[in-house]
Each structure stands twice: as C-alpha cells, then as structure tokens.
Design a protein around this motif. Structure first.
Motif, PDB file in Angstrom:
ATOM      1  N   ASN A  79      -4.165  -6.180 -11.496  1.00  0.00           N
ATOM      2  CA  ASN A  79      -3.201  -7.135 -12.048  1.00  0.00           C
ATOM      3  C   ASN A  79      -1.785  -6.582 -12.114  1.00  0.00           C
ATOM      4  O   ASN A  79      -0.866  -7.297 -12.497  1.00  0.00           O
ATOM      5  CB  ASN A  79      -3.631  -7.579 -13.454  1.00  0.00           C
ATOM      6  N   THR A  80      -1.616  -5.310 -11.775  1.00  0.00           N
ATOM      7  CA  THR A  80      -0.279  -4.709 -11.782  1.00  0.00           C
ATOM      8  C   THR A  80      -0.028  -3.973 -10.480  1.00  0.00           C
ATOM      9  O   THR A  80      -0.886  -3.241  -9.987  1.00  0.00           O
ATOM     10  CB  THR A  80      -0.117  -3.654 -12.902  1.00  0.00           C
ATOM     11  N   ILE A  81       1.165  -4.182  -9.948  1.00  0.00           N
ATOM     12  CA  ILE A  81       1.602  -3.462  -8.757  1.00  0.00           C
ATOM     13  C   ILE A  81       2.919  -2.778  -9.105  1.00  0.00           C
ATOM     14  O   ILE A  81       3.857  -3.428  -9.555  1.00  0.00           O
ATOM     15  CB  ILE A  81       1.801  -4.396  -7.544  1.00  0.00           C
ATOM     16  N   CYS A  82       2.965  -1.482  -8.896  1.00  0.00           N
ATOM     17  CA  CYS A  82       4.185  -0.704  -9.138  1.00  0.00           C
ATOM     18  C   CYS A  82       4.861  -0.470  -7.791  1.00  0.00           C
ATOM     19  O   CYS A  82       4.270   0.132  -6.892  1.00  0.00           O
ATOM     20  CB  CYS A  82       3.841   0.618  -9.807  1.00  0.00           C
ATOM     21  N   ARG A 124       1.887  -9.930  -0.091  1.00  0.00           N
ATOM     22  CA  ARG A 124       0.830  -9.383  -0.943  1.00  0.00           C
ATOM     23  C   ARG A 124       0.863 -10.011  -2.332  1.00  0.00           C
ATOM     24  O   ARG A 124      -0.167 -10.435  -2.858  1.00  0.00           O
ATOM     25  CB  ARG A 124       1.007  -7.864  -1.032  1.00  0.00           C
ATOM     26  N   VAL A 125       2.040 -10.089  -2.927  1.00  0.00           N
ATOM     27  CA  VAL A 125       2.174 -10.648  -4.275  1.00  0.00           C
ATOM     28  C   VAL A 125       1.864 -12.144  -4.273  1.00  0.00           C
ATOM     29  O   VAL A 125       1.176 -12.648  -5.162  1.00  0.00           O
ATOM     30  CB  VAL A 125       3.585 -10.358  -4.846  1.00  0.00           C
ATOM     31  N   SER A 126       2.328 -12.861  -3.262  1.00  0.00           N
ATOM     32  CA  SER A 126       2.069 -14.306  -3.218  1.00  0.00           C
ATOM     33  C   SER A 126       0.582 -14.607  -3.020  1.00  0.00           C
ATOM     34  O   SER A 126       0.076 -15.601  -3.527  1.00  0.00           O
ATOM     35  CB  SER A 126       2.899 -14.971  -2.120  1.00  0.00           C
ATOM     36  N   GLN A 127      -0.129 -13.735  -2.318  1.00  0.00           N
ATOM     37  CA  GLN A 127      -1.559 -13.943  -2.083  1.00  0.00           C
ATOM     38  C   GLN A 127      -2.422 -13.432  -3.235  1.00  0.00           C
ATOM     39  O   GLN A 127      -3.351 -14.109  -3.670  1.00  0.00           O
ATOM     40  CB  GLN A 127      -1.985 -13.259  -0.776  1.00  0.00           C
TER      41      GLN A 127
END
Length: 188
Positions: free
Chosen positions: A70-73, A120-123
């Motif tokens: 649930n988190t991407i840095c 990546r974030v949109s998917q």
C-alpha cells in the motif's frame, strides 16, 4: 590510477593509494577482483517493477510478500533504497527514478522512469506514495513534477527535511531551518 579516478569520490591521492595496494596484492587476488567486477557488470541489471539494481528480473524487495504493497517510496537512485533499507523503518515497496530532472544536464522526465511509475500507481492504486528525493533544485523540480502526476491516483507525501542529529542551529542554512520548521511535529 587514471581508471580508478573515474570512480565517484576517488581523487588522485586515493587512486594512487588504491593502485599501489592492488599492485602489492597477489595476482590471483587481483584477478578475482577484476572477475568480480566483470561478473557484476554482466549480471546486475534493473528490476522490471521498481528499477532498483538486481541480479534477477524482479528484485528481492519486490518479490518479498511481507512488504507493504500500500506504500511506494519514490527515490532518485538505488543508493537511496540502500540508505532507507539500513534504517529498517520503511516496510513498503520502492520505485527508483534513475536520477532527477536536470535540464542543464539534458535529463528530462523522458530519461527517467516517471511514466512507468505513473502506470504502476494508476494500476496498483497504493494508499500512499512517499517522495524521498534530495532537496536540491533538481530534486525539488522532480518532486513537484512527479507529485502533480500522481495526485489524481493516490495520496502523495514527501519525507521531512531538517537538521541532522548533532547539528547546531547557528551553522544551518536558511532553507534547512525553514524545512525543519515546516516538518515539525508534536512531542510524543
């Protein structure tokens, strides 16, 4: 010595010291070093998911099912991933941009992995994307640009900046002090 000086952070004196040290070592040891460098160059590439350095198509962090999806840095470089991992505080996933936007150096968003990040974030629709990019002029530009692209998809935050532990206020520059004030938080 000329070849060693091409490495980051290696000046003439360090290059000389390294060269002399290598020349004093047994030939088998020098060959092992040379072979290790060649093998690393051949085997290490970029993770197809996050673009961190990896000997496998998908890096160890992306394969780890215990990491928080649930988190991407978002970081500029693989060195930043390594630094953050040393803290043992962050448990999510990463995305390595491959640098920062720097028009003077001919680096625009197209040369970075920005579009792959947006896809990546949109998917994947993570709950939060943390922008952990150094606060240089180029880093600020990159942070603002990437942040605007990601805001339609998820919550976007950035790491706090301020004074280093053991730093004195009187020696800090104005921007660092301003950031330290902006990033303040309530005492626990």
């Amino acid at each position: 010595m000329e070849q060693l000086q091409r490495l980051p952070g290696v000046g003439p004196k360090t290059a000389q010291r390294l060269a002399l040290h290598i020349l004093k070592r047994p030939e088998a040891e020098v060959e092992a070093l040379a072979q290790a460098l060649i093998e690393a160059k051949k085997q290490v590439g970029l993770c197809s998911v996050c673009f961190h350095l990896s000997a496998d198509p998908v890096c160890e962090i992306c394969r780890n099912v215990n990491r928080d999806t649930n988190t991407i840095c978002v970081v500029a470089d693989s060195r930043d991933v390594i630094a953050l991992e040393k803290t043992r505080e962050y448990k999510g996933k990463y995305h390595v941009l491959g640098g920062v936007i720097s028009p003077i150096d001919g680096i625009g968003p197209e040369q970075l992995t920005v579009q792959a990040l947006v896809r990546r974030v949109s998917q994947q629709k993570p709950q939060e994307v943390i922008l952990a990019i150094s606060p240089s002029v180029e880093g600020e530009t990159t942070t603002l640009y990437v942040g605007q692209l990601l805001k339609p998809f998820t919550k976007v935050t950035r790491i706090a900046f301020g004074l280093p532990v053991g730093g004195d206020l009187e020696y800090a520059d104005e921007v660092t002090l301003a950031r330290a004030l902006e990033g303040r938080r309530e005492l626990d």
